[in-house]
Design a protein around this motif. Structure first.
Motif, mmCIF file in Angstrom:
data_model
loop_
_atom_site.group_PDB
_atom_site.id
_atom_site.type_symbol
_atom_site.label_atom_id
_atom_site.label_comp_id
_atom_site.label_asym_id
_atom_site.label_seq_id
_atom_site.Cartn_x
_atom_site.Cartn_y
_atom_site.Cartn_z
ATOM 1 N N UNK A 90 0.824 -1.119 0.148
ATOM 2 C CA UNK A 90 0.006 -0.012 -0.135
ATOM 3 C C UNK A 90 0.773 0.977 -0.176
ATOM 4 N N UNK A 91 2.166 0.943 0.619
ATOM 5 C CA UNK A 91 2.702 2.242 0.718
ATOM 6 C C UNK A 91 4.107 2.278 -0.875
ATOM 7 N N UNK A 125 2.998 10.694 1.609
ATOM 8 C CA UNK A 125 3.148 9.589 1.527
ATOM 9 C C UNK A 125 3.859 9.455 2.218
ATOM 10 N N UNK A 126 5.444 9.962 2.203
ATOM 11 C CA UNK A 126 6.651 9.451 3.110
ATOM 12 C C UNK A 126 6.574 10.311 3.989
ATOM 13 N N UNK A 127 5.811 10.980 4.642
ATOM 14 C CA UNK A 127 5.540 12.158 5.368
ATOM 15 C C UNK A 127 4.820 11.506 6.547
ATOM 16 N N UNK A 128 3.965 10.232 5.440
ATOM 17 C CA UNK A 128 3.086 9.629 6.954
ATOM 18 C C UNK A 128 3.403 8.031 7.027
ATOM 19 N N UNK A 129 4.841 7.356 5.976
ATOM 20 C CA UNK A 129 5.412 6.406 6.586
ATOM 21 C C UNK A 129 6.690 6.290 6.375
ATOM 22 N N UNK A 130 7.562 6.964 6.545
ATOM 23 C CA UNK A 130 8.745 7.794 7.280
ATOM 24 C C UNK A 130 9.663 6.333 6.516
ATOM 25 N N UNK A 189 4.649 14.802 -6.436
ATOM 26 C CA UNK A 189 3.786 15.474 -4.713
ATOM 27 C C UNK A 189 3.388 14.572 -3.826
ATOM 28 N N UNK A 190 2.396 13.569 -4.368
ATOM 29 C CA UNK A 190 2.042 11.921 -3.947
ATOM 30 C C UNK A 190 2.548 11.272 -3.470
ATOM 31 N N UNK A 191 3.943 11.332 -3.474
ATOM 32 C CA UNK A 191 5.195 10.749 -2.893
ATOM 33 C C UNK A 191 5.365 11.220 -1.707
#
Length: 171
Positions: A33-34, A102-107, A97-99
């Motif tokens: 999902x990530x 996502x990276x902020x939510x799941x570093x 932008x999407x990456x």
């Protein structure tokens, strides 16, 4: 499937040449999902670029590295590469932008990397391969006697090494 080009082939390209490596590193394989959205973004960008003759995009090779897939891209201009990367109406900017969201939510779940090379001179040789790399992205030419050795091809700079292959042989 592409036909094998028999013999020794090199490339010919006049003008600016940019080689751009970009890849992803999947750090949490158990979390598709990530990483799957990142993985599926690149084919859309490659299709978009391949359809736009004015983009400066010359071609690419898709490879699999230790941590995940990566792409070697060939461009006719560093300015065109940067223009594509910054264009809000094209695939790259929204994907980036999407990456980042996502990276902020799941570093650390997915890594992204790139390297950009502005190439002054390049030497290449391909022996009995399908079209790939620089000859596929630029122009495939036979290795002539005068350019039989790598040192000779490199000394020639832009590799004006022989006669152009026919369009059907290069595909």
């Amino acid at each position: 499937m592409s036909k094998i080009i028999p013999g020794r082939i090199t490339h010919r390209h006049d003008g600016e040449l940019v080689v751009f490596h970009i890849g992803m590193q999947i750090n949490r394989w158990w979390r598709p999902d990530l990483w799957l959205p990142v993985f599926t973004a690149m084919p859309r960008m490659l299709r978009e670029l391949s359809r736009d003759a004015d983009s400066g995009f010359l071609g690419y090779e898709l490879l699999l590295g230790r941590g995940g897939p990566y792409v070697v891209q060939y461009w006719s201009s560093i300015d065109k590469l940067y223009a594509y990367a910054a264009a809000p109406a094209q695939e790259h900017r929204p994907a980036w932008t999407r990456f980042n969201q996502m990276a902020r939510k799941a570093p650390g779940a997915v890594g992204i990397w790139h390297e950009t090379f502005l190439v002054d001179r390049a030497e290449s040789v391909y022996v009995s391969t399908r079209p790939m790399g620089l000859p596929k992205a630029t122009r495939a030419v036979e290795v002539g006697r005068r350019h039989d050795r790598a040192r000779d091809r490199f000394a020639d700079g832009r590799t004006r090494a022989g006669s152009a292959l026919s369009e059907t042989a290069a595909r």
